[in-house]
Design a protein around this motif. Structure first.
Motif, mmCIF file in Angstrom:
data_model
loop_
_atom_site.group_PDB
_atom_site.id
_atom_site.type_symbol
_atom_site.label_atom_id
_atom_site.label_comp_id
_atom_site.label_asym_id
_atom_site.label_seq_id
_atom_site.Cartn_x
_atom_site.Cartn_y
_atom_site.Cartn_z
ATOM 1 N N GLN A 1 -1.844 -6.984 9.863
ATOM 2 C CA GLN A 1 -1.642 -8.137 8.953
ATOM 3 C C GLN A 1 -1.492 -9.373 9.619
ATOM 4 O O GLN A 1 -0.988 -9.311 10.881
ATOM 5 C CB GLN A 1 -0.360 -7.588 8.303
ATOM 6 C CG GLN A 1 -0.718 -6.850 6.629
ATOM 7 C CD GLN A 1 -0.901 -7.962 5.861
ATOM 8 O OE1 GLN A 1 -1.314 -9.002 5.972
ATOM 9 N NE2 GLN A 1 -0.842 -7.543 4.434
ATOM 10 N N VAL B 1 0.065 -6.751 -5.394
ATOM 11 C CA VAL B 1 -0.081 -6.446 -3.882
ATOM 12 C C VAL B 1 -1.384 -5.333 -3.608
ATOM 13 O O VAL B 1 -1.247 -4.598 -4.701
ATOM 14 C CB VAL B 1 1.429 -5.984 -3.348
ATOM 15 C CG1 VAL B 1 2.428 -7.039 -3.316
ATOM 16 C CG2 VAL B 1 1.846 -4.605 -4.027
ATOM 17 N N ASP C 1 -2.578 -6.573 1.549
ATOM 18 C CA ASP C 1 -2.138 -7.863 0.834
ATOM 19 C C ASP C 1 -0.928 -7.817 0.044
ATOM 20 O O ASP C 1 -0.527 -7.045 -0.744
ATOM 21 C CB ASP C 1 -3.235 -8.319 0.100
ATOM 22 C CG ASP C 1 -3.160 -10.003 -0.095
ATOM 23 O OD1 ASP C 1 -3.247 -10.884 0.740
ATOM 24 O OD2 ASP C 1 -2.866 -10.317 -1.383
ATOM 25 N N GLY C 2 0.042 -8.775 0.545
ATOM 26 C CA GLY C 2 1.196 -8.865 -0.153
ATOM 27 C C GLY C 2 2.450 -8.867 0.683
ATOM 28 O O GLY C 2 3.464 -8.666 0.374
ATOM 29 N N GLN C 3 2.073 -8.834 1.892
ATOM 30 C CA GLN C 3 3.302 -8.513 2.877
ATOM 31 C C GLN C 3 4.443 -9.528 2.830
ATOM 32 O O GLN C 3 5.460 -9.210 2.944
ATOM 33 C CB GLN C 3 2.807 -8.606 4.501
ATOM 34 C CG GLN C 3 3.656 -8.388 5.586
ATOM 35 C CD GLN C 3 3.229 -8.884 6.987
ATOM 36 O OE1 GLN C 3 2.257 -9.748 6.810
ATOM 37 N NE2 GLN C 3 3.598 -8.218 8.009
ATOM 38 N N PHE D 1 -10.057 -6.224 2.927
ATOM 39 C CA PHE D 1 -9.035 -7.058 3.473
ATOM 40 C C PHE D 1 -9.509 -8.567 3.730
ATOM 41 O O PHE D 1 -8.939 -9.716 3.176
ATOM 42 C CB PHE D 1 -8.759 -6.763 4.888
ATOM 43 C CG PHE D 1 -7.489 -7.548 5.244
ATOM 44 C CD1 PHE D 1 -6.293 -7.481 5.171
ATOM 45 C CD2 PHE D 1 -7.964 -8.688 6.220
ATOM 46 C CE1 PHE D 1 -5.189 -8.251 5.834
ATOM 47 C CE2 PHE D 1 -7.069 -9.512 6.919
ATOM 48 C CZ PHE D 1 -5.684 -9.247 6.553
ATOM 49 N N LEU E 1 -9.863 -10.359 0.132
ATOM 50 C CA LEU E 1 -8.462 -10.860 -0.506
ATOM 51 C C LEU E 1 -8.172 -11.913 0.122
ATOM 52 O O LEU E 1 -6.924 -12.688 -0.280
ATOM 53 C CB LEU E 1 -7.624 -9.628 -0.145
ATOM 54 C CG LEU E 1 -7.862 -8.347 -1.268
ATOM 55 C CD1 LEU E 1 -6.846 -7.170 -0.664
ATOM 56 C CD2 LEU E 1 -7.655 -8.590 -2.521
ATOM 57 N N ASN E 2 -8.585 -12.274 1.402
ATOM 58 C CA ASN E 2 -7.759 -13.317 2.215
ATOM 59 C C ASN E 2 -9.030 -14.560 2.323
ATOM 60 O O ASN E 2 -8.918 -15.307 3.282
ATOM 61 C CB ASN E 2 -7.558 -12.960 3.533
ATOM 62 C CG ASN E 2 -6.292 -11.974 3.659
ATOM 63 O OD1 ASN E 2 -5.160 -12.390 3.447
ATOM 64 N ND2 ASN E 2 -6.286 -10.810 3.559
#
Length: 422
Positions: A91, A117, A131-133, A208, A211-212
């Motif tokens: 992350q 999340v 995702d959502g940290q 990941f 998502l980013n």
């Protein structure tokens, strides 16, 4: 410190554009990182295969489930550290400001939908955050009273309130609020026609990355970190916490007893190198450049290739100790300021990543002669001053870009400075 004479105009502008001020606790270090990023818009080759046939043979389905958690459940799952790992190493590091955190809490109080999340199932009934940290950390921090709400415009009377002393209605509203979580399950492993097995790690990287693609785009090192888990990446992260490394680059030291607390140190979060993972990129630069065959193309491509190297845990442990030994040697030879250069314009001292690269690779190549180099400490200082006084050598040292040719020239110059046979 490596002293400089005064230089005018363009050189000052160049350094000012490239420096990063890294502040933590009572230290302030300017770091000149040079150029490592480059546009990532290479054209995609035309693929003439039949799309229907390809989809039929190669499509896979991500297996996931959706859960809803009450905020107190989220807090308890994180605090127990049994069900949720909030800080998996792939992350990005925490960047949200108090104002951003407050807006999330305000949205929850107003029952405004927030994005779900994403977790992945690492072991049975244990989840890691994909995702959502930032959202999850905000919930935990607010429930613990770590910050007061600020900058709220809709619920402005709540500015200044912390959860432990919040009015009963505020507490009840948050206690009943929930957040959705999409969980990528271990059953997602698939077979791809002609390509073998697609493991959970591969799927996790793909998800990941997707998502980013929006929001705050990951920088090159954050992507390398996300896409290349394993012993080498773990060694790089550990070396970025090495006490001499943090001292030289002005990063608040890692003194917390519990490694989980590394991520929530407020001073460290303010540090530019730490928050952008440039500290890990600096460590990676050593591994990228010590292999002479890898010094080709752009600096970004050198770093990308180095990060993809697969090491066993034993090889990573050896590499880690090698790095520490050589860093400590240079730290002692240069009296605790091994890569610092005083500006020719304003006299201000900066840590030069270019000098760091070259010095670390040079000492790696000269390691068998380390005892002789230690005995030449005074002569080395003289050779440094001579190099700085020479315009051509000065440009090699700190003035040129990170092209393969300039990197090689810089390493050779540092080798000559550290050990100059009579």
């Amino acid at each position: 410190m490596w002293e400089h004479n005064t230089l005018d105009g363009p050189e000052k502008d160049r350094l000012d554009k490239k420096k990063i001020a890294c502040k933590g606790l009572n230290m302030s270090v300017d770091v000149d990182l040079g150029e490592t990023e480059e546009p990532d818009d290479a054209p995609v080759a035309i693929d003439s295969r039949d799309p229907d046939d390809f989809l039929a043979k190669n499509a896979f389905r991500v297996v996931y489930q959706t859960n809803n958690f009450l905020l107190p459940q989220i807090r308890d799952m994180i605090d127990r550290r049994e069900a949720i790992n909030l800080h998996p190493e792939y992350q990005r590091r925490l960047r949200w400001t108090t104002a951003q955190k407050s807006r999330l809490i305000e949205s929850l109080l107003l029952n405004i939908p927030i994005p779900p999340v994403f977790f992945y199932e690492s072991d049975a009934a244990r989840y890691e955050v994909m995702d959502g940290q930032q959202r999850l950390n905000t919930i935990r921090e607010f429930f613990s009273g770590s910050f007061a709400l600020s900058g709220l415009k809709v619920l402005s009377p709540l500015n200044g309130i912390r959860y432990p002393k919040a009015p009963p209605r505020v507490k009840r509203t948050l206690d009943r609020a929930s957040i959705s979580a999409i969980v990528l399950l271990m059953e997602s492993e698939s077979e791809i026609s002609g390509q073998g097995s697609l493991g959970l790690t591969d799927i996790r990287r793909l998800v990941f990355d997707r998502l980013n693609t929006g929001g705050m785009k990951l920088n090159a090192q954050e992507l390398r970190n996300a896409q290349n888990p394993g012993p080498l990446n773990e060694a790089i992260i550990e070396l970025s916490r090495y006490s001499l490394f943090t001292d030289v680059f002005g990063i608040p030291p890692y003194t917390e007893k519990d490694p989980e607390d590394y991520y929530i140190n407020p001073e460290r979060q303010k540090n530019s190198l730490y928050s952008t993972m440039k500290d890990c990129e600096l460590v990676l630069r050593y591994f990228a450049l010590k292999d002479d065959a890898n010094i080709r193309g752009s600096m970004k491509s050198m770093l990308d290739r180095a990060m993809e190297v697969r090491m066993t845990p034993e090889e990573a442990a050896i590499a880690r100790e090698e790095y520490k030994e050589q860093f400590k040697f240079l730290y002692e030879i240069f009296d605790g300021r091994p890569f610092s250069v005083a500006s020719r314009t304003d006299g201000r001292e900066r840590v030069s990543a270019a000098v760091y690269d070259a010095a670390m690779v040079a000492i790696n190549r000269l390691w068998a002669k380390r005892d002789l180099i230690k005995s030449e400490k005074a002569a080395i200082a003289g050779r440094i001053q001579s190099a700085i006084a020479d315009d051509d050598k000065y440009e090699i040292l700190v003035g040129r870009g990170n092209t393969a040719e300039s990197v090689r020239d810089r390493i050779e110059l540092l080798q000559d400075i550290l050990h100059h046979p009579a």
